[in-house]
Design an enzyme around this catalytic site. Sequence first.
Site, PDB file in Angstrom:
ATOM      1  N   ALA A   1       0.833  -1.212   0.000  1.00 32.52           N
ATOM      2  CA  ALA A   1       0.000   0.000   0.000  1.00 32.52           C
ATOM      3  C   ALA A   1       0.860   1.251   0.000  1.00 32.52           C
ATOM      4  O   ALA A   1       1.838   1.357   0.734  1.00 32.52           O
ATOM      5  CB  ALA A   1      -0.923   0.005   1.219  1.00 32.52           C
TER       6      ALA A   1
ATOM      7  N   SER B   1      11.856   0.025  -4.347  1.00 36.22           N
ATOM      8  CA  SER B   1      11.944   0.333  -5.768  1.00 36.22           C
ATOM      9  C   SER B   1      13.392   0.581  -6.157  1.00 36.22           C
ATOM     10  O   SER B   1      14.195   1.065  -5.344  1.00 36.22           O
ATOM     11  CB  SER B   1      11.125   1.600  -6.027  1.00 36.22           C
ATOM     12  OG  SER B   1      11.457   2.157  -7.263  1.00 36.22           O
TER      13      SER B   1
ATOM     14  N   TYR C   1       8.712  10.853  -3.934  1.00 33.76           N
ATOM     15  CA  TYR C   1       8.345   9.433  -3.965  1.00 33.76           C
ATOM     16  C   TYR C   1       9.570   8.571  -3.636  1.00 33.76           C
ATOM     17  O   TYR C   1       9.523   7.717  -2.754  1.00 33.76           O
ATOM     18  CB  TYR C   1       7.784   9.043  -5.342  1.00 33.76           C
ATOM     19  CG  TYR C   1       7.685   7.548  -5.528  1.00 33.76           C
ATOM     20  CD1 TYR C   1       6.729   6.806  -4.841  1.00 33.76           C
ATOM     21  CD2 TYR C   1       8.578   6.861  -6.360  1.00 33.76           C
ATOM     22  CE1 TYR C   1       6.652   5.427  -4.988  1.00 33.76           C
ATOM     23  CE2 TYR C   1       8.510   5.492  -6.515  1.00 33.76           C
ATOM     24  CZ  TYR C   1       7.549   4.773  -5.825  1.00 33.76           C
ATOM     25  OH  TYR C   1       7.480   3.409  -5.966  1.00 33.76           O
TER      26      TYR C   1
ATOM     27  N   LYS D   1      10.499   6.098  -0.258  1.00 31.51           N
ATOM     28  CA  LYS D   1      10.939   4.689  -0.269  1.00 31.51           C
ATOM     29  C   LYS D   1      12.248   4.542   0.495  1.00 31.51           C
ATOM     30  O   LYS D   1      12.436   3.600   1.267  1.00 31.51           O
ATOM     31  CB  LYS D   1      11.108   4.186  -1.709  1.00 31.51           C
ATOM     32  CG  LYS D   1       9.822   4.032  -2.466  1.00 31.51           C
ATOM     33  CD  LYS D   1       9.029   2.820  -1.979  1.00 31.51           C
ATOM     34  CE  LYS D   1       7.632   2.782  -2.545  1.00 31.51           C
ATOM     35  NZ  LYS D   1       6.743   1.836  -1.862  1.00 31.51           N
TER      36      LYS D   1
ATOM     37  N   VAL E   1       7.769   9.892 -26.789  1.00 29.77           N
ATOM     38  CA  VAL E   1       9.002   9.221 -26.349  1.00 29.77           C
ATOM     39  C   VAL E   1       9.875  10.303 -25.712  1.00 29.77           C
ATOM     40  O   VAL E   1      10.306  11.243 -26.396  1.00 29.77           O
ATOM     41  CB  VAL E   1       9.720   8.549 -27.539  1.00 29.77           C
ATOM     42  CG1 VAL E   1      11.067   7.976 -27.111  1.00 29.77           C
ATOM     43  CG2 VAL E   1       8.837   7.476 -28.152  1.00 29.77           C
TER      44      VAL E   1
END
Length: 337
Positions: free
Chosen positions: A81, A124, A148, A152, A216
């Site tokens: 989560a 990650s 983010y 982590k 891209v």
Amino acid sequence: MKVLVTGGMGYIGSHTCIQLLEAGFTPVIFDNLYNSKATVNERIRLVTGQTVEFIQGDIRDKALLVKTLEQHNIDAVIHFAGLKAVGESVEKPLEYYDNNVNGTLVLVDAMRDAGVTRLVFSSSATVYGDPHTVPITEDFPTSATNPYGRSKLMVEECLTDFQLANPDWSITLLRYFNPVGSHPSGQLGEDPQGIPNNLMPFVSQVAVGRREYLSVFGDDYPTPDGTGVRDYIHVMDLADGHIAALQRVGIQSGLHIFNLGTGNGSSVLDMVKAFEQASGKSIAYKIAPRRPGDIAECWADPAKAYAELGWKATRTLQQMTEDTWRWQSENPKGYPE
Ligand code: NAD
Ligand code: UFG
């Protein structure tokens, strides 16, 4: 073994629940449905023939967590989560630190109260920052370039300190590379809300006509074709990595860290070509400027996971793209409400 799966309605969590059931574990899902739908559980039942218990709740609700851990006699927790969009984390850092860091601390506190001492955490490859070389081994230096990634890294550091102070705990940090693909049945897959941030969901939405073309992000990186290179790993292989971790180190006290990747790098254009082959559709794309914060290349050295968990990724790029296409073409709008 009963396993609480936080975030179990999400992309990686739902595929892991299926593999847990196949391996004889009993998963119990705990999810607040912030980024998923309860109908995922119906699909899990269709594929496995088994019903998974679901508790709708937030990992920041300690009382509900303690009650769930105790009432269900949970033996271990796999903790998926959290929030995961890099760009959004720059706009909303507080939400990211609250869900990802605070949420994990509340979960560990609840586990301690309930006497559950085995935890597997979704980390990650982002914790390697911009690696000085590839392939990446687990002992590479860690750093973060956005909230983010920092969340982590903070969780990894908190859990490392906590395990040192509580040596009887088993804590496993799994550093995922780029999960793609879907369950081969076509019943489960990645269902991002709004405009997809990640490459494969974007490509597959172009293929079904939901998006006009793929941008891209950069073709001037120092890579063979100039586009970014990543280690794409089939989500079913990733799910299997969690089973291996639970079986091999999940019952041994200690801090265990593993890369979950294939060891192969593929460029953006490699992925577009592979997807075109799998789907028979041509993918319109335009070269766009580099995306801020992106790195040129990133792939794993997965040798440690093979040596210590007996796990390695076996599914090919063709399977990743074929399975993505099956899910996307059979569920062009994702899961039903
Ligand atoms: P996902 O968004 O599909 O799943 C996460 C689930 O957690 C969702 O079902 C969401 O509703 C739930 N959730 C979020 N906040 C919650 C909270 N406070 N309380 C209870 N439930 C909550 O994401 P995913 O791709 O399956 O990723 C799972 C984990 O793996 C995340 O921690 C993510 O950071 C990590 N990860 C993902 C990737 C990737 O590319 N998908 C790469 C590396 C690491
Ligand atoms: N890309 C595009 N166009 C797009 C989307 C992506 O060209 O529309 C390119 C990116 O520039 C990159 C590659 O495709 O070269 C992969 O991009 P993703 O966004 O799919 O994945 P990232 O490697 O940037 O990030 C992923 C996860 C993060 C995680 C990181 C490292 O999204 O959560 O891997 O594990 F932190």
